[in-house]
Design a protein around this motif. Structure first.
Motif, short mmCIF file in Angstrom:
data_model
loop_
_atom_site.label_atom_id
_atom_site.label_comp_id
_atom_site.label_asym_id
_atom_site.label_seq_id
_atom_site.Cartn_x
_atom_site.Cartn_y
_atom_site.Cartn_z
N UNK A 143 65.70 -12.25 0.00
CA UNK A 143 65.14 -11.45 1.10
C UNK A 143 65.83 -10.13 1.31
N UNK A 144 66.76 -9.81 0.43
CA UNK A 144 67.49 -8.55 0.61
C UNK A 144 66.62 -7.33 0.28
N UNK A 145 65.53 -7.52 -0.51
CA UNK A 145 64.67 -6.37 -0.85
C UNK A 145 63.95 -5.82 0.40
N UNK A 146 63.78 -6.69 1.39
CA UNK A 146 63.17 -6.21 2.62
C UNK A 146 64.10 -5.28 3.39
N UNK A 147 65.38 -5.41 3.12
CA UNK A 147 66.35 -4.54 3.77
C UNK A 147 66.68 -3.30 2.94
N UNK A 148 66.00 -3.15 1.80
CA UNK A 148 66.31 -2.04 0.90
C UNK A 148 65.97 -0.70 1.56
N UNK A 149 64.80 -0.63 2.16
CA UNK A 149 64.40 0.64 2.79
C UNK A 149 65.38 1.00 3.91
N UNK A 150 65.74 -0.04 4.70
CA UNK A 150 66.70 0.23 5.78
C UNK A 150 68.03 0.68 5.21
N UNK A 151 68.41 0.04 4.06
CA UNK A 151 69.68 0.41 3.40
C UNK A 151 69.63 1.86 2.91
N UNK A 152 68.48 2.23 2.29
CA UNK A 152 68.35 3.61 1.81
C UNK A 152 68.38 4.60 2.97
N UNK A 153 67.69 4.23 4.07
CA UNK A 153 67.71 5.13 5.23
C UNK A 153 69.11 5.29 5.78
N UNK A 154 69.82 4.15 5.84
CA UNK A 154 71.21 4.22 6.33
C UNK A 154 72.08 5.04 5.42
N UNK A 155 71.85 4.89 4.07
CA UNK A 155 72.61 5.71 3.11
C UNK A 155 72.36 7.19 3.34
N UNK A 156 71.06 7.52 3.54
CA UNK A 156 70.74 8.93 3.81
C UNK A 156 71.38 9.39 5.10
N UNK A 157 71.36 8.53 6.14
CA UNK A 157 72.01 8.89 7.40
C UNK A 157 73.50 9.09 7.22
N UNK A 158 74.09 8.23 6.37
CA UNK A 158 75.54 8.36 6.10
C UNK A 158 75.81 9.70 5.43
N UNK A 159 74.96 10.02 4.42
CA UNK A 159 75.16 11.30 3.72
C UNK A 159 74.97 12.47 4.67
N UNK A 160 73.93 12.35 5.51
CA UNK A 160 73.68 13.43 6.48
C UNK A 160 74.83 13.52 7.48
#
Length: 621
Positions: A172-189
């Motif tokens: 079920x971790x693939x459902x959290x992938x988008x959230x993970x990518x968004x968080x990664x982008x937020x971290x980079x930002x």
């Protein structure tokens, strides 16, 4: 095929009219390890499909095109019947806080061909149903609760990346992938922003000292601005006081002018009434004059008509007088002839008497002598001759006397008639003379009254002229007062408009000042930035710029949007903003400069900073 369930296990299944299971069937209870064996067509796969169905797997993975295909049917006729239903109920046992509990999951195929989900006989939505399954670790999308035929071989043939994806799907971790990518982008930002903030902090520390100096200057400027504002307020209050005094004076003067105007109107009305009365009197006098003139004309006409009769009467009178004179002469002549005839008659009578006496004497003598006078023959002849002559003479005289008597009688009658006619004519002459005298007296009276009436008419005309002049002067004065009143009203409107405009300009200036202090990209208003080189171009530039005259020049669109947002928040009046970076200006048309006359380009007659060259207009005035 074995079932893999976490945090609990399937206790039993209740199936009704699902695929090959007719009616209500109960399968179970299942042990910790349960194997299902049997020949082909015994229903092993349908049991696995029932478990997949109740756990929310789509009908496409259950060897059916639609849900109705999963309902038990003996033949095609039964398959086409309406209102057929089927359900699968899964009783699941799990351990919670040391105690073992059961929960029922039911999925029903309704008569309309849809799905109905129940948890413990309570109808729920699919999201709630799926969430409940997830709470027990059952992921419908990953299908981590069953291992279907061929899944082992397909897993074995997958590469590492595909296996990683499968593991993520199952876990079920693939459902959290988008959230993970968004968080990664937020971290980079956030990291870039922190770096930017750090650099800004360094620049802020460097600019702090400069801003401190600027702050002191700004505070000094603000203090001076406040003082200037106080001075301007006092100045505006003084101007307002002066304007109010002027307005009061103008209103008092206007009241006086209106009172004078009312008086003039009343005098004007009185003059109009007097004019009407004089006009009526004039009309009466005119009627009298006209009637007098008509009477004069009538009398004159009658006099003219009587004049021929008078002349005729005078002619008759003169003719009668001449005739009377001739008749008098003739009468005198006749009287003279009558007297002569009378003398002759007297003489003849005397002679006759003598003859008669002689005859009587002779007769007496003859009677005395013989009783009869005897004459001789010759005497008798002589006697008869004398007698005949006397008879002839007396007959002639008698005839003449009768003729003269008749003529005298006729002349006397004619004289009498003529006297009567003369008396009638004299009476007629006296009557005509008296009538003429009366008419002449009336004519003299009318002629004597004409100058008086003319003088009255002239007086009335002069009075009418005077009243008309007074009326014209009154109207002129009234028009002058109305013009003055209109001028005063116009001045009052202008003063109010100037007051309103000055208040509006002050409000706009304060608003622009606030915007300049809050936002660094605000440059100011067009009226402040672009000014005509000469005062005579003020009106032309105002007309050329139009609605952009009070527009505010800003650096870019974002600054304009922030200013608009600020105006809305502060409930300020709306303003027009011109961003410098968004302006696209066409080149100046050089031929417009050669038009001649007084035409000039706005570009050539306004003064502006070099920064605002983009705001110039390709217009000419």
């Amino acid at each position: 095929m074995s079932s893999v369930v976490c945090q609990g296990k399937i206790h039993r299944l209740e199936i009704e009219n699902f695929k090959s299971y007719k009616g209500l069937q109960t399968i179970g209870p299942f042990c910790d390890f349960t194997a299902i064996i049997g020949p082909n067509g015994a229903g092993k796969s349908n049991l696995m499909d029932a478990i997949s169905f109740v756990l929310g797997v789509r009908s496409g993975h259950l060897r059916g095109a639609q849900l109705k295909d999963l309902i038990y049917a003996m033949d095609d006729r039964e398959k086409d019947q309406r209102g057929r239903r089927a359900f699968v109920r899964l009783i699941y046992r799990h351990t919670d806080s040391g105690s073992e509990n059961e929960i029922q999951f039911t999925r029903t195929i309704t008569g309309q061909g849809g799905s109905e989900y129940r948890i413990d006989n309570r109808v729920v939505t699919w999201d709630e149903y799926n969430s409940k399954l997830k709470s027990f670790g059952i992921l419908v999308k990953a299908r981590n609760f069953l291992v279907f035929q061929g899944d082992v071989e397909s897993i074995a043939s997958k590469n590492p990346k595909e296996l990683t994806g499968l593991i993520e799907q199952i876990s079920g971790s693939d459902e959290l992938k988008r959230e993970y990518d968004d968080l990664n982008e937020q971290v980079a930002a956030a990291q870039s922003k922190s770096a930017l903030v750090y650099s800004e902090k360094r620049s802020v520390v460097a600019e702090r000292k400069q801003k401190k100096v600027q702050k002191e200057e700004a505070e000094k400027h603000i203090r001076l601005q406040e003082e200037l504002k106080v001075v301007k307020t006092k100045h505006y209050l003084w101007q307002l006081y002066i304007l109010e005094k002027k307005i009061e004076d103008i209103e008092a003067e206007l009241v006086e002018e209106q009172e004078g105007l009312e008086k003039v109107k009343e005098e004007h009305k009185d003059c109009e009434h007097e004019i009407e009365a004089k006009k009526k009197e004039q009309s009466v006098y005119l009627k009298k004059i006209l009637s007098s003139e008509k009477t004069m004309a009538k009398k004159k006409l009658e006099l003219d008509k009587k004049q021929p009769d008078l002349l005729k009467v005078k002619e008759q009178k003169s003719r009668i007088e001449s005739k009377m004179k001739s008749c008098n002469k003739e009468l005198k002549k006749k009287k003279k002839e009558k007297e002569e005839h009378e003398k002759e008659v007297e003489e003849l009578r005397d002679d006759l008497e003598d003859v008669k006496r002689s005859i009587e004497n002779l007769n007496d003598e003859g009677s005395t002598s013989t009783g009869k006078l005897e004459l001789a023959d010759d005497q008798l002849v002589e006697y008869h001759r004398i007698k005949e002559e006397a008879g002839m003479k007396t007959a002639k005289l008698k005839d003449e006397k009768e003729v003269y008597d008749r003529q005298l009688h006729a002349d006397e009658e004619a004289l009498k008639n003529m006297n009567e006619n003369i008396e009638q004519l004299w009476d007629r002459v006296k009557e005509i003379s008296s009538h003429e005298k009366e008419l002449r007296s009336k004519l003299d009276k009318i002629r004597n009254s004409i100058p008086k009436h003319r003088e009255d008419l002239d007086d009335h005309k002069r009075e009418l002229t005077r009243i008309a002049d007074e009326r014209r002067s009154t109207e002129t004065k009234y028009d002058k007062l109305m013009l003055q009143a209109k001028e005063k009203e116009a001045e009052l409107r202008e003063l109010r408009a100037d007051k309103h405009e000055s208040q509006r300009d002050s409000h706009l200036a304060e608003t622009v000042k606030s915007l300049k202090q809050l936002f660094s990209g605000v440059h100011g208003r067009m009226t402040e930035l672009c000014r005509p080189s000469q005062k005579k171009y003020n009106l032309a530039v105002t007309v050329a710029m139009g609605k952009f005259m009070d527009a505010v020049v800003v650096e870019d669109e974002n600054t304009g949007k922030e200013c608009i947002k600020y105006l809305k928040e502060q409930r300020k009046p709306p303003m027009t903003f011109i961003p410098l970076q968004s302006i696209r200006v066409k080149p100046v048309i050089e031929r417009l400069r050669s038009l001649g006359g007084t035409a000039r380009l706005v570009f050539d007659i306004i003064q502006y900073p070099a920064l605002y060259i983009a705001l110039t207009f390709n217009l000419y005035i």
